[in-house]
Design an enzyme around this catalytic site. Structure first.
Site, PDB file in Angstrom:
ATOM      1  CB  CYS A 190      -1.092  -0.045   1.232  1.00  0.00           C
ATOM      2  SG  CYS A 190      -2.383   1.125   1.192  1.00  0.00           S
ATOM      3  CG  HIS A 192      -3.919  -3.590   3.711  1.00  0.00           C
ATOM      4  ND1 HIS A 192      -2.542  -3.159   4.149  1.00  0.00           N
ATOM      5  CD2 HIS A 192      -4.296  -2.755   3.109  1.00  0.00           C
ATOM      6  CE1 HIS A 192      -2.574  -2.092   3.795  1.00  0.00           C
ATOM      7  NE2 HIS A 192      -3.466  -1.543   2.969  1.00  0.00           N
ATOM      8  NE  ARG A 244      -9.403   4.390   2.123  1.00  0.00           N
ATOM      9  CZ  ARG A 244      -8.360   5.051   2.263  1.00  0.00           C
ATOM     10  NH1 ARG A 244      -8.479   6.238   1.820  1.00  0.00           N
ATOM     11  NH2 ARG A 244      -7.122   4.562   2.737  1.00  0.00           N
TER      12      ARG A 244
END
Lengths: 243, 450
Positions: free
Chosen positions: A93, A194, A127
């Protein structure tokens, strides 16, 4: 055998369970009787990059990413040198973004990256949040799906020489357009996943471990297999849930 | 007229839901707000005033303490204890409450989701807003912690001079919200450093100075990133309501101004001491005598799922809600510090209300429980992930019991507990609701709290 890991900016860049990746690398090495040391490197610390076999760099929030980007102007060349010299790396990320050429936020100055990956990132309008399943492209990963959880608004675009880590099956990946997820350069992997990523993708964990160890043990034939029934079960159930 | 129609509609919907066996839902409030967008504002005029409780962890327990404090001062309260903490849930609660137009008005004690604080401040015009803490939680919904802080900043900035904002001095992000407000600001915090930990836990956030980016220096850390900190551009404010001494058996000493009061907390853990401080400071801001509030807080037991114990066939089922790394760390630490080896069942769901992302399990120190368990089992939609987390925390997982349904998990694990023993269940939010349903169906607890 001894594996040396540098965990870059753990206090500033470690959200969404990215620490679990380091835990996984350490455990999987020790289960094979390989000694491991992990050094946590902050802005306040000096970094002798050439000592390390593997770098881990997690995600962070905007303000921290900004601080870290400034510090990377100093530490970056050493890290780049070490990775070119065969060290492995996993950047997730925010860390992935700063391992690219640059990150352009929506309303702030451009953050320079250290150019491990031929890629750049721009702030996106929305997002991307959710589970991801992707099929790896990189050699040595056996096409076994990578599963994880993405949460980013930055859009990463790969340059002409860059190779993606994987092709997205569900989720958005690098930019939501070209189906690519992450990037591979030598033994360095960048990704938006993640989860933590490595515990549920033991094939990628071992891919990194093997390359990291081969930096100083070039004749190492391979890694001793472990009982990964539980890891595979988690991987398959998530890949299955996404399908 | 519109208001009366909205109220009547909400009540009919609530009654229908009750007949179907459900509890408080957000549907009545949603309907009321559709029919009368000013429903909350109008309805809340029948309250003496309201206290908004917000923050990542401790809302429910703080509100419960506060309700007891109002009770001790002879004031009744309206509390959204089983409803949602979004505007629709607040509307449902206000619709259901009996609010006569004459006589002594009750106070509103309303738990409010962080992102809903601007709307709640606008509609409720609260007399007091208390902020417990800001931890990483549900980031998959809000994006980043600093955005969450922005919601709060917007809400607090809209409050009139006559309101009071009560902030946790020990949380750098929360304390920073006190700058530049029109209204009165009060801080609470822990002064006694005897229970502090040596360093920040893995789960800590917001550790750098907002201006210089330098890491904050901590002289003491109590919970997550809460403690005595100092940055290059910021400093911990001096709290007016402060815990000055931890004593044995849950006893603590609290000072406010020149007044010193003693409390004995029935709920374990430093985080519950923070909840008590938040409630005392908010009660004081609402005009309640601190000594009276302290007495009421001392007599308060756990809210459901917050270290509450339920008896099932001669065995205790103790429930410790876990929903984010800092909260979970504290529940785990409290469990690990209690004497004896534990029997533990961890139930992990990833429904929307839990947060879809389970990566927080990897920021939580399950390692603390190693060597302190007689038996550990997992379940829930992401029980597999939890099993994996335990494997990498160093637990033997070869024959780890793993369950699909909460009901089966509870039944089978209770079978392993001897009479008089305790099963500690650590569920995420929706797993806790399932657990409650299971216990209710077996007649061990009531369906809903109200």
């Amino acid at each position: 055998m001894h594996l040396r890991i540098a965990h870059l900016y753990p206090r500033r860049m470690s959200i969404y369970g990215d620490r679990g990746n380091v835990t996984t690398l350490v455990r999987r090495a020790r289960w094979r009787d390989i000694a491991v040391s992990v050094d946590e490197v902050e802005r306040e610390d000096a970094l002798e990059a050439k000592r390390y076999d593997l770098f881990f760099f997690g995600g962070g929030q905007d303000q921290e990413q900004d601080t870290v980007a400034r510090d990377l102007a100093k530490k970056g060349p050493g890290i780049r040198e070490a990775i070119r010299g065969g060290a492995a790396a996993l950047a997730v990320c925010g860390g992935y973004q700063l391992f690219g050429r640059y990150y352009q936020p929506a309303e702030a100055d451009r953050l320079a990256g250290i150019g491990i990956f031929d890629a750049h990132t721009e702030a996106g309008p929305r997002r991307f949040i959710g589970n991801v399943t992707a099929t790896p492209e990189a050699d040595g990963l056996g096409g076994i799906p990578l599963v994880g959880f993405e949460n980013h608004s930055g859009l990463t675009f790969l340059g002409g020489t860059a190779r993606p880590l994987a092709v997205v099956r569900t989720g958005h990946g690098n930019n939501g357009h070209d189906k690519t997820e992450g990037c591979v350069a030598g033994s360095a992997v960048g990704t938006y996943l993640h989860g933590s990523l490595l515990p549920k993708n033991p094939h990628l964990a071992d891919w990194l471990l093997l390359r990291a160890l081969r930096r100083r043990h070039t004749d190492l034939p391979g890694l001793r297999p472990l009982d990964d029934a539980l890891e595979q079960d988690v991987n398959e159930s998530l890949a299955g849930r996404a399908a | 007229m519109r208001h009366a129609l909205a109220l009547a509609t909400a009540r009919v919907l609530a009654a229908a839901a009750r007949r179907r066996g459900g509890g408080a839902t957000s549907l009545p409030g949603l309907a009321a707000l559709k029919l009368d967008p000013g429903f909350i504002r109008r309805r809340s005029r029948r309250l003496a005033g309201s206290v908004v409780v917000t923050g990542t962890n401790g809302k429910t327990t703080t509100a419960r303490f506060l309700g007891a404090a109002f009770g001790a001062a002879g004031r009744s309260v309206v509390h959204n204890q089983s409803g949602s903490n979004l505007l629709r849930g607040i509307a449902s609660t206000l619709a259901a409450a009996r609010l006569p137009s004459s006589g002594r008005k009750p106070w509103g004690v309303l738990e409010v989701d962080e992102a809903t604080v601007p709307g709640a401040c606008r509609e409720l015009r609260p007399r007091v807003v208390v902020v417990t803490n800001l931890f990483r939680d549900q980031l998959d919904r809000y994006g980043e912690l600093k955005r969450t802080a922005e919601y709060l900043r917007t809400g607090l900035a809209s409050l009139p001079k006559s309101s009071t904002v009560v902030l946790n001095a020990d949380d750098p992000l929360v304390a920073s919200l006190g700058k530049g407000l029109k209204c009165r600001v009060r801080y609470y915090g822990i002064e006694d450093v005897s229970r502090s930990r040596p360093s920040l836990p893995h789960a800590a956030d917001a550790v750098s100075d907002p201006k210089s980016g330098a890491l904050l220096r901590y002289e003491a850390v109590f919970v997550g990133h809460l403690g005595h900190y100092r940055g290059t551009s910021l400093r911990r404010p001096k709290p007016q309501v402060r815990l000055t001494a931890f004593r044995t058996g849950g006893a603590v000493e609290v000072r406010s101004g020149r007044q010193t009061v003693g409390l004995t907390l029935k709920l374990p853990g430093t985080y519950n001491a923070y909840n008590a401080l938040a409630a005392l400071a908010a009660a004081e801001a609402a005009g309640i005598d601190v000594a009276k509030a302290a007495e009421a807080v001392s007599a308060t037991t756990a809210a459901f799922g917050r270290q509450e114990s339920v008896e099932v066939g001669g065995r205790a089922v103790r429930i410790g809600l876990i929903k984010n790394p800092t909260g979970a760390d504290e529940v785990i630490r409290t469990l690990a510090e209690a004497p004896g080896k534990k029997r533990i069942l961890v139930l992990i769901n990833d429904n929307f209300a839990d947060g879809r992302d389970v990566s927080w399990l990897w920021d939580t120190d399950f390692e603390t429980l190693r060597g302190r368990t007689e038996r550990i089992a997992v379940g829930g939609l992401r029980g597999r992930d939890m099993a994996l987390r335990l494997k990498y925390a160093g637990f033997p997982t070869g024959d780890l019991p793993r369950y699909g349904s909460v009901e089966e998990a509870l039944r089978e694990e209770l079978r392993q507990v001897p009479e008089g023993g305790t099963l500690d269940v650590l569920p995420t939010y929706t797993a806790m609701l399932e657990l409650r349903r299971t216990l209710a169906q077996a007649g061990h607890v009531k369906h809903f709290l109200d």
